[in-house]
Design an enzyme around this catalytic site. Structure first.
Site, PDB file in Angstrom:
ATOM      1  N   GLY A  46       6.707  -4.571 -11.232  1.00  0.00           N
ATOM      2  CA  GLY A  46       6.946  -3.624 -10.147  1.00  0.00           C
ATOM      3  C   GLY A  46       7.760  -4.285  -9.053  1.00  0.00           C
ATOM      4  CD  GLN A  51       8.473  -6.767  -3.860  1.00  0.00           C
ATOM      5  OE1 GLN A  51       8.353  -5.746  -4.534  1.00  0.00           O
ATOM      6  NE2 GLN A  51       7.966  -7.927  -4.223  1.00  0.00           N
ATOM      7  CB  CYS A 113       3.365 -10.090  -5.100  1.00  0.00           C
ATOM      8  SG  CYS A 113       4.655  -9.263  -4.158  1.00  0.00           S
ATOM      9  CG  LEU A 114       8.342 -10.081  -8.897  1.00  0.00           C
ATOM     10  CD1 LEU A 114       9.478  -9.148  -9.266  1.00  0.00           C
ATOM     11  CD2 LEU A 114       8.237 -11.223  -9.900  1.00  0.00           C
ATOM     12  CG  HIS A 155       1.037  -4.684  -5.652  1.00  0.00           C
ATOM     13  ND1 HIS A 155       0.388  -5.901  -5.648  1.00  0.00           N
ATOM     14  CD2 HIS A 155       2.352  -4.973  -5.453  1.00  0.00           C
ATOM     15  CE1 HIS A 155       1.281  -6.873  -5.450  1.00  0.00           C
ATOM     16  NE2 HIS A 155       2.473  -6.332  -5.336  1.00  0.00           N
ATOM     17  CD  GLU A 156       5.465  -3.087  -6.607  1.00  0.00           C
ATOM     18  OE1 GLU A 156       6.248  -3.291  -5.659  1.00  0.00           O
ATOM     19  OE2 GLU A 156       5.031  -4.012  -7.322  1.00  0.00           O
ATOM     20  CG  HIS A 159       5.760  -4.454  -1.435  1.00  0.00           C
ATOM     21  ND1 HIS A 159       5.787  -5.710  -0.873  1.00  0.00           N
ATOM     22  CD2 HIS A 159       5.372  -4.634  -2.722  1.00  0.00           C
ATOM     23  CE1 HIS A 159       5.432  -6.612  -1.789  1.00  0.00           C
ATOM     24  NE2 HIS A 159       5.172  -5.985  -2.914  1.00  0.00           N
TER      25      HIS A 159
END
Length: 188
Positions: A46, A51, A113-114, A155-156, A159
């Site tokens: 995701g 990001q 997370c990235l 989660h996304e 952001h």
């Protein structure tokens, strides 16, 4: 299409609140295509536009489930056949997403997370949600979700409010994660 740079903590741009998408144009399609390319390259499941430094309410998700019909492929490393299922790509785009009726029942997932590379921690969230969002044409969709998809979307969506999964942890746990990350970076 291009791979864009993924912002990592403690970059202050990750704390921005993302703005709603109002124009569904070619620029948006390019952003989404780049986001998929960036996410697959990372690799991740995701990614939110913020990001990659674009504070718009755009998310891409692909849980890349193992394909049950796929043939086992030989792994390059050691010549042995592993049941290393090729993954199916199931790219999904969520624009201006909202959550309706989150379940009272909660579920804990070990999230990563990235933007917080190689760090994982358990986060508790509603187990089921109903989501509403727009696609690249601006068409509205609604769907009931559970399990990993529900977790990943939540989660996304965090952001979009400038929230990272580590913000759900106790201060102590969060500091531990950030310290570990700092150590990894120094080692690199």
């Amino acid at each position: 299409m291009a791979i864009r740079e993924i912002l990592e903590v403690p970059d202050p741009r990750l704390k921005q609140i993302s703005a709603p998408v109002t124009v569904f144009d070619e620029e948006l399609r390019t952003l989404v295509a780049d986001m998929f390319e960036t996410m697959y390259d990372a690799p991740g499941i995701g990614l939110a536009a913020v990001q990659v430094g674009v504070p718009l309410r755009v998310l891409v998700i692909d849980l890349q489930p193992d394909d049950p019909d796929a043939e086992p492929v030989p792994c390059a490393h050691d010549g042995h056949h592993h049941h290393h299922q090729p993954t199916k790509r199931e790219p999904r785009v969520f624009i201006n997403p909202e959550i309706l009726d989150p379940s009272a029942e909660r579920r804990v997932y070990n999230e990563g997370c990235l933007s917080v590379p190689e760090m994982y921690a358990e986060v508790e969230r509603p187990a089921r949600i109903r989501a509403r969002w727009q696609d690249l044409d601006g068409t509205v969709h609604e769907e009931e979700m559970d399990d990993l998809l529900a977790t990943c979307l939540q989660h996304e969506m965090d952001h979009l409010e400038g929230i990272l999964f580590i913000d759900h942890l106790s201060r102590l746990k969060r500091q531990m994660v950030l310290r570990k990350l700092e150590k990894l970076r120094r080692a690199a």
